[in-house]
Every structure is written in C-alpha cells, then in structure tokens.
Design a protein around this motif. Sequence first.
Motif, PDB file in Angstrom:
ATOM      1  N   PRO A 131       0.799  -1.234   0.000  1.00  0.00           N
ATOM      2  CA  PRO A 131       0.000   0.000   0.000  1.00  0.00           C
ATOM      3  C   PRO A 131       0.827   1.277   0.000  1.00  0.00           C
ATOM      4  O   PRO A 131       0.373   2.308  -0.484  1.00  0.00           O
ATOM      5  N   ASP A 132       2.071   1.211   0.520  1.00  0.00           N
ATOM      6  CA  ASP A 132       2.887   2.414   0.606  1.00  0.00           C
ATOM      7  C   ASP A 132       3.515   2.802  -0.725  1.00  0.00           C
ATOM      8  O   ASP A 132       3.878   3.962  -0.939  1.00  0.00           O
ATOM      9  N   GLU A 133       3.665   1.838  -1.648  1.00  0.00           N
ATOM     10  CA  GLU A 133       4.267   2.110  -2.955  1.00  0.00           C
ATOM     11  C   GLU A 133       3.484   1.376  -4.047  1.00  0.00           C
ATOM     12  O   GLU A 133       4.043   0.638  -4.867  1.00  0.00           O
ATOM     13  N   ALA A 134       2.170   1.580  -4.056  1.00  0.00           N
ATOM     14  CA  ALA A 134       1.317   0.863  -5.016  1.00  0.00           C
ATOM     15  C   ALA A 134       1.637   1.241  -6.456  1.00  0.00           C
ATOM     16  O   ALA A 134       1.529   0.409  -7.369  1.00  0.00           O
ATOM     17  N   GLU A 135       2.036   2.494  -6.701  1.00  0.00           N
ATOM     18  CA  GLU A 135       2.355   2.904  -8.073  1.00  0.00           C
ATOM     19  C   GLU A 135       3.599   2.183  -8.584  1.00  0.00           C
ATOM     20  O   GLU A 135       3.628   1.699  -9.722  1.00  0.00           O
ATOM     21  N   SER A 136       4.638   2.113  -7.752  1.00  0.00           N
ATOM     22  CA  SER A 136       5.864   1.422  -8.165  1.00  0.00           C
ATOM     23  C   SER A 136       5.603  -0.068  -8.368  1.00  0.00           C
ATOM     24  O   SER A 136       6.082  -0.669  -9.337  1.00  0.00           O
ATOM     25  N   ALA A 137       4.839  -0.678  -7.458  1.00  0.00           N
ATOM     26  CA  ALA A 137       4.482  -2.090  -7.626  1.00  0.00           C
ATOM     27  C   ALA A 137       3.640  -2.286  -8.869  1.00  0.00           C
ATOM     28  O   ALA A 137       3.783  -3.287  -9.597  1.00  0.00           O
ATOM     29  N   GLY A 138       2.763  -1.315  -9.167  1.00  0.00           N
ATOM     30  CA  GLY A 138       1.972  -1.386 -10.396  1.00  0.00           C
ATOM     31  C   GLY A 138       2.846  -1.340 -11.636  1.00  0.00           C
ATOM     32  O   GLY A 138       2.592  -2.040 -12.621  1.00  0.00           O
ATOM     33  N   GLY A 139       3.900  -0.523 -11.596  1.00  0.00           N
ATOM     34  CA  GLY A 139       4.831  -0.466 -12.718  1.00  0.00           C
ATOM     35  C   GLY A 139       5.541  -1.792 -12.933  1.00  0.00           C
ATOM     36  O   GLY A 139       5.713  -2.245 -14.064  1.00  0.00           O
ATOM     37  N   LEU A 140       5.961  -2.428 -11.835  1.00  0.00           N
ATOM     38  CA  LEU A 140       6.595  -3.746 -11.927  1.00  0.00           C
ATOM     39  C   LEU A 140       5.618  -4.778 -12.486  1.00  0.00           C
ATOM     40  O   LEU A 140       5.994  -5.649 -13.284  1.00  0.00           O
ATOM     41  N   PHE A 141       4.356  -4.691 -12.070  1.00  0.00           N
ATOM     42  CA  PHE A 141       3.309  -5.601 -12.546  1.00  0.00           C
ATOM     43  C   PHE A 141       3.134  -5.471 -14.054  1.00  0.00           C
ATOM     44  O   PHE A 141       3.118  -6.470 -14.794  1.00  0.00           O
TER      45      PHE A 141
END
Length: 400
Positions: free
Chosen positions: A335-345
């Motif tokens: 939840p703290d870095e959802a955008e970065s995790a979304g980019g990796l996804f």
Amino acid sequence: MHDATIAERGEDAGSAPAWGAVVSMSLGVFGLVGAEFLPASLLTPIAAELGVTEGMAGQAVTATAAVALITSLSITAVTRKLDRRLVLLGFSILLILSNLLVAIAPNLPLLLAGRILLGIALGGFWTLSAATMMRLVPERYVPRALSILFSGVSAATIFAAPVGSYLGAVAGWRTVFVAAAGLGVLALAVQFATLPGLPPRGQSRFGTLIEVLSRRAVGLAMAAILLVFVGHFAFFTYIRPFLETVTGVGVAGISAILLAFGIANLFGNYLGAFLLERSMRLTLAIMPLTMGTLALSLSALGGNVAADAAMVALWGLAFGAVPVAWSTWITRAVPDEAESAGGLFVAAINLAIATGAAAGGLIFDISGVATVFLASGAVLVIAAVAIMAGVETRAVPKAA
C-alpha cells in the motif's frame, strides 16, 4: 504504515465510493486497449495503402508494447510531483493524439510515431490504475472497482477486432482510428468531470522500483505473476492453430469460440471480485491451477468441438479474474508504494507476453501445438504451487 494508508484512502475517496470516476477509468481502458488491438484487424489495408509489407505494418503493435514496457518502469518517477488526475487526463489526451496521428499518417514512420504515443499512454495508465482505484474507493470496494476497470479490457477484446474490421471495410481504416479518437474524447470528458484531485504519494524515484522489488515477498509475487502470464500467452498466442488442426473448426467456428472466450473473460472480472471477498490466496492460486488443468486437458484430450469450446470459454472465465486478483494484491500487500508495484506488474506482463509467445513459437516449430499447451499447463500449475507456498497476502514490510 498500512493503517495510515487506509486512513488516507478515506480522505481521497470521501464518505462514499467515487463510482463515476471508476467508470471513467474503465472508459479510458476500453479506449486504450481497443486502440492497441485495432492494427491486428486492419493490417492488410494499412500495409497496402502505405506501401509496406504486412510484417512491417505489424511493427505498429511491437512499438506500442515496447514503449509501454519502458513507460511502466519510469512513469512514476518522471511524474512524481504531478497530481495524478492531471497525469491520467494527459494519458487520455495522448490516446486521442495517437489515433488522430495514425488516421492521417502518410507513411510508416508517422504511423509508428502515433503508436509510440499510445504506448506511453497505455503503460502509464496501467501503472497508475491500481493505486488510483485504492484512492477512489474505500478498501473493501477495491476488488469491485478493479473488476469494473478490467471489464473495459474484456469489452475491448470482444468488440475492437470485429467492429474495427467491419468499419474498416465499410468506411476505410483511417475512419476507424478517427472513431477511436472520438472514443478517447468521450473518456477524457467523463474523466475531467468525475476524477477528483489526487496529489502524488510515495517516493516514486527510479530507485524505488529496486527497493520495492527487493522486498522478498514482492520479488516472489512478481516471479509468480511472470509464470502465470507466460503460461497464458503461450496458450492464447497459439489458440487458432490448435482450433484449426486439433479441434478441426473453420474460421466461423474459431470466431465463435473466441467470442465465447471474450464474453466469459468479462464475467471472470466480476468472479474475481466475488472470490477475493472470500480468500485472496485461494483466488490467486486457483485461477492458474484451473487454467493449467484446462491446458493439460486440451493437450491430451482435444479434438471434440463442444468440449474444446467449453474448455476455452472456461479458460476465459478463469483468466478474467487474474488481473483483478493481482491488482488487488498490490493495493493490499504494497500500500505504501502501489504505483511502483503497479509499474513492476505491468512490466512483468509485457515481458511475459514476449516470453510466452517466443517460447511457445519455439516449441510449436519443434513438436507442435499440443506440446505448447502441455508446456503452458505445466508452467501454470507450477505458478499455482508457488503462489500457495510463498506469496504473502498481507502488507509486505519494507526492506531493511
């Protein structure tokens, strides 16, 4: 951190879910994915008018995917100081410009330039989508919001190719892209009216991607995502030759089976939201296990039209839940870095598309399409086991 993030969601989403904004995001997805798919149904007339081979015209698809991959890994850092509302509206403007540029392109380089703009919009939009959903609705509604978002993908899958092909035959391929630009204008207008201000969050620097990926549970999850999508795209890329040579159906039968796949995929989006309310881990694992079982069954038992059609449709239903489930995982586990995790996804999916199609092609040339499905099934079963054994479904702690 997790509790604070939930509290911040409440501030963004207000006392009630912003369903209008969610629907506007789904419209954007429909426009983006529809535009991505259009060249496949219009390749012959595009190549003929521009005076190039169909293979060269097909690079319009390659250019979009390659740029989407690069954008997914860089967009959060590049736009880290900008309100996400403005960024998302910018992607819709790029969608409009892309389609208009393709519609007037007198040559292949200008057409590719238009498709590069689409790649930026596509990769950026998907990267921010999960993080945006968790700010538009309270946490308990996130799976439902994501199912609405991904219904735009399913709708584009169902309608883009047949409608594009028909309209292209009646009015010309350039008119199709003008119509796609019109759809982008509609999405932009609805987003402008419904999206609230979304100030940037998180660190969103290039190093953040490495930090997020270094979290053990995130790395394991991304490996599982890669396996699931490699297995899917190895299967789906070669579904037509399987239906032609093993099932023994003609073009009309193939079209009907793929239509059933698309419709089932749409329902799968909502099935995913329903199952996620019961158990995230089981939802993440049971879908690739179902898909793997179907691939192995088709490889061993394929040949009956009704049975094969039913299994392909069931595959569509199961796969429809996959992106909803993993996007929800991102909002809950990172939840703290959802955008970065979304980019990796998004990067993992684009890598899987290339890997699945390439590996499937190599296996196809060596030993035939049934072996492709066998390999696909094995990869998907391995993915399901890995998810059950190692994927965290709670908030993932930061790396030390």
